[in-house]
Structure formats: structure tokens, C-alpha cells
Design a protein around this motif. Structure first.
Motif, PDB file in Angstrom:
ATOM      1  N   ASN A  85       0.868  -1.180   0.000  1.00 37.43           N
ATOM      2  CA  ASN A  85       0.000   0.000   0.000  1.00 37.43           C
ATOM      3  C   ASN A  85       0.897   1.221   0.000  1.00 37.43           C
ATOM      4  OD1 ASN A  85      -1.796   2.072   0.334  1.00 37.43           O
ATOM      5  ND2 ASN A  85      -2.722   1.295   2.215  1.00 37.43           N
ATOM      6  N   ALA A 107       0.574   4.244   0.236  1.00 42.24           N
ATOM      7  CA  ALA A 107       0.280   5.296   1.203  1.00 42.24           C
ATOM      8  C   ALA A 107       1.109   5.143   2.465  1.00 42.24           C
ATOM      9  CB  ALA A 107      -1.209   5.299   1.541  1.00 42.24           C
ATOM     10  N   ALA A 163       7.050   4.242  -6.415  1.00 38.56           N
ATOM     11  CA  ALA A 163       5.909   4.649  -5.603  1.00 38.56           C
ATOM     12  C   ALA A 163       6.172   5.994  -4.941  1.00 38.56           C
ATOM     13  CB  ALA A 163       5.608   3.593  -4.544  1.00 38.56           C
ATOM     14  N   SER A 185       4.270   8.676  -1.920  1.00 38.74           N
ATOM     15  CA  SER A 185       3.233   8.847  -0.904  1.00 38.74           C
ATOM     16  C   SER A 185       3.333  10.232  -0.283  1.00 38.74           C
ATOM     17  CB  SER A 185       3.386   7.782   0.194  1.00 38.74           C
ATOM     18  OG  SER A 185       2.416   7.965   1.199  1.00 38.74           O
ATOM     19  N   SER A 200      -2.070   9.328   1.241  1.00 43.03           N
ATOM     20  CA  SER A 200      -2.384   8.723  -0.053  1.00 43.03           C
ATOM     21  C   SER A 200      -1.097   8.284  -0.737  1.00 43.03           C
ATOM     22  CB  SER A 200      -3.146   9.706  -0.947  1.00 43.03           C
ATOM     23  OG  SER A 200      -2.317  10.807  -1.270  1.00 43.03           O
ATOM     24  N   ILE A 236       0.566   6.388  -4.660  1.00 41.07           N
ATOM     25  CA  ILE A 236       0.390   5.878  -6.015  1.00 41.07           C
ATOM     26  C   ILE A 236       1.672   5.183  -6.445  1.00 41.07           C
ATOM     27  CG2 ILE A 236       1.155   8.066  -7.058  1.00 41.07           C
ATOM     28  CD1 ILE A 236      -0.814   7.495  -9.348  1.00 41.07           C
ATOM     29  N   SER A 237       1.550   4.181  -7.284  1.00 39.11           N
ATOM     30  CA  SER A 237       2.731   3.500  -7.811  1.00 39.11           C
ATOM     31  C   SER A 237       2.572   3.271  -9.304  1.00 39.11           C
ATOM     32  CB  SER A 237       2.946   2.156  -7.096  1.00 39.11           C
ATOM     33  OG  SER A 237       1.907   1.241  -7.412  1.00 39.11           O
ATOM     34  N   PHE A 241      -0.541   0.234 -12.701  1.00 33.72           N
ATOM     35  CA  PHE A 241      -0.398   1.160 -11.583  1.00 33.72           C
ATOM     36  C   PHE A 241      -1.184   0.656 -10.379  1.00 33.72           C
ATOM     37  CE2 PHE A 241      -4.181   2.415 -13.832  1.00 33.72           C
ATOM     38  CZ  PHE A 241      -5.069   2.817 -12.850  1.00 33.72           C
ATOM     39  N   LEU A 282      -3.075   2.209  -6.472  1.00 33.98           N
ATOM     40  CA  LEU A 282      -3.530   3.353  -5.682  1.00 33.98           C
ATOM     41  C   LEU A 282      -3.822   2.903  -4.263  1.00 33.98           C
ATOM     42  CD1 LEU A 282      -6.108   4.788  -8.250  1.00 33.98           C
ATOM     43  CD2 LEU A 282      -3.835   5.731  -7.769  1.00 33.98           C
ATOM     44  N   GLY A 283      -3.415   3.704  -3.275  1.00 36.89           N
ATOM     45  CA  GLY A 283      -3.653   3.325  -1.897  1.00 36.89           C
ATOM     46  C   GLY A 283      -3.942   4.512  -1.003  1.00 36.89           C
ATOM     47  N   LEU A 284      -4.554   4.234   0.133  1.00 33.23           N
ATOM     48  CA  LEU A 284      -4.792   5.270   1.140  1.00 33.23           C
ATOM     49  C   LEU A 284      -4.725   4.658   2.527  1.00 33.23           C
ATOM     50  CD1 LEU A 284      -7.910   5.133   2.523  1.00 33.23           C
ATOM     51  CD2 LEU A 284      -8.527   5.789   0.214  1.00 33.23           C
ATOM     52  N   TYR A 326      -6.207  -0.530  -0.764  1.00 26.12           N
ATOM     53  CA  TYR A 326      -5.259  -0.554  -1.875  1.00 26.12           C
ATOM     54  C   TYR A 326      -5.834  -1.361  -3.027  1.00 26.12           C
ATOM     55  CZ  TYR A 326      -0.940  -1.817  -4.425  1.00 26.12           C
ATOM     56  OH  TYR A 326       0.014  -2.035  -5.382  1.00 26.12           O
TER      57      TYR A 326
END
Length: 272
Positions: free
Chosen positions: A51, A53, A112, A114, A123, A125-126, A146, A148-150, A163
Motif C-alpha cells: 500500500n 500510502a 511509488a 506517498s 495517499s 500511487i505507484s 499502476f 492506488l492506496g490510502l 489498496y
């Protein structure tokens, strides 16, 4: 060589389908693996894969190595490296993982980033480059996707993580079986005290059914961490210990599958 290839090919067919995506899943780090969790709500140096983030919690530049041997078979070895540092108002990390051997391998390289967006909201992103390699002329393939995570703090003790990786479900090649699975994770981390935390996650891979993962970590004497956890699918459990002096994190552990056996793990992280 041909006999060896036939053996590995048969092995990959008879093992659970999730084993075919070990390289795409990346490495969650030995600490998370020792709790049998994916690490979606457990921030750290390997968050680029679990994740992104979670990288926002990193305050110093670091370098890390991780190793996992699936079922004590060299053909099923998972190796990873990650480096990261605070940058551009957040934290950036570059990570890579290799699963398999010269006859069949899955590789994922991950850039990545964050950033903390509020008092308790993070938040990430990768951008991920996935590569499939097959020996004996069976073909190679690669592609970009890609994640996305938080992470958000629900209160001072409870954190929620989410994620998704590869939501567009890329296919690396039209000529060979090379779909990269979609992966979705949702998890909670609860801090009972500064020394004791527990995690609960639901993880879904588009190639297999959802799994519930539960883990516990206890930190003792300021430098030791004791961990254990279980996963509902494929019915595995794990345990491990960490030694964390000032700039170094050394973690060892093992997962255990009731039918396929032991998966030893080791990891090293150095903070500069």
C-alpha cells in the motif's frame, strides 16, 4: 534441462493458482509476512508493494532486502530490494521483486510516491512494470500498470488502509498466457498500546477467492518484535521475530501451509 523444465511446469500446474502471481504481488516485507498479512494497514519500508500510502510514515532514507523461499524449493524463491527517501514533500521509493528461476520468472518493478494530505490521511500511487520471462523459447512479455492506496486514522488507536493494484487488468502479451491479476485489499490496524498491535484484512485476487488475514505484533524491550498470524485461504499461519537496534531492522520468520510445508523468510532494512 528438459526434464527439469517439465518438473517445474508440472509443479506450477498442480499448486494453487495464487502461486502463479507471486511476482505480481510483490514483497510485503518479512515483518508483514511473519503475521501472514498483506500489510495494507501496516506501514513501512515495503509499502510500495502492499500500500504505497504507508511510505508517508518513513522519515529517513533507507535500503532494504527481503528473501522468501516458498515451500523450501529453489524454483519458488521470492527476492526483493527497495530503496526510498523523503522527497518532493512526501516519500518516494523504488522497489523490485523477482520470483522463480531461469525457466520461469515473474518480475515487478515499482516506483511509488506517498504524501500526507491531512492530520490523519495519507495517499499513495505507484507505477509498476511487470515482466514475465520463460526459458527454452517459450516467450517473454512485459507491460505497465499502476496501483492506488490510502491510509486514514479513524481515531488515535485505529487505522484503515485500502489498496488496489492493476485495476485495468493488463495482459502482457496476446500470444502467451500472461494476465496480471487485479488485487484489492482492505484492512484495519488497532494499537492496544505502544507495544501491542493487531491487524485484520480482507484480500481479494482476481484469480482466487477472498482471504481473511489476522496478525499480531508485540514489541518488547525496545528492540525486539514478536509476531504471528493466520490466513483463511489457503489456510496458512506464520510466526517470526525482529531485532531492531537504532538504524537496523533484522527480521526472520516462516509461514506454514498445512499441505505444502514451510516458507522461511528473512529481511534486512538499514535507515541512514
Amino acid at each position: 534441462m528438459k526434464r527439469n523444465f517439465r518438473y517445474v511446469f508440472l509443479l506450477l500446474l498442480i499448486l494453487p493458482s495464487s502461486l502463479l502471481s507471486q511476482g505480481w504481488e510483490g514483497i510485503n516485507g518479512t515483518a508483514a509476512a511473519s503475521m501472514d498479512i498483506s500489510g495494507v494497514s501496516y506501514p513501512g519500508e515495503w509499502s510500495g508493494f502492499s500500500n504505497p500510502a504507508g511510505l508517508a510514515f518513513i522519515s529517513k532514507a533507507y535500503a532494504s532486502l527481503s528473501f522468501e523461499n516458498r515451500f523450501q524449493m529453489k524454483e519458488l524463491t521470492l527476492k526483493g530490494v527497495s530503496i526510498g527517501m523523503p522527497a518532493l514533500g512526501g516519500v518516494a521509493a523504488l522497489s523490485g521483486v523477482h520470483f522463480g528461476n531461469s525457466l520461469y520468472s515473474e518480475q515487478r518493478y515499482n516506483l511509488a510516491y506517498s504524501k500526507r494530505l491531512g492530520s490523519a490521511f495519507y495517499s499513495g500511487i505507484s507505477i509498476d512494470y511487470c515482466m514475465l520471462s520463460q526459458g527454452n523459447g517459450y516467450g517473454n512479455a512485459s507491460g505497465l500498470t499502476f496501483g492506488l492506496g490510502l491510509l486514514t486514522g479513524l481515531n488515535e488507536n485505529l487505522m484503515l488502509g485500502a489498496y488496489v493494484f492493476n485495476p485495468v487488468k493488463i495482459r502482457l502479451s496476446k500470444n502467451i498466457q500472461s494476465e496480471v491479476p487485479v488485487m484489492m485489499k482492505l484492512g484495519l490496524l488497532y494499537s492496544f498500546t505502544r507495544e501491542l498491535i493487531a491487524t485484520a484484512e480482507v484480500v481479494k485476487n482476481s484469480e482466487c477467492k477472498a482471504a481473511v488475514q489476522l496478525g499480531v505484533e508485540y514489541n518488547a524491550f525496545g528492540t525486539f518484535a514478536f509476531r504471528t498470524g493466520v490466513s483463511s485461504w489457503p489456510g496458512s499461519f506464520a510466526f517470526g521475530i525482529g531485532y531492531h537496534p537504532k538504524h537496523l531492522k533484522l527480521d526472520v520468520g516462516a509461514g506454514f501451509h498445512p499441505d505444502l510445508g514451510l516458507c522461511p523468510q528473512a529481511g534486512l532494512i538499514y535507515s541512514f
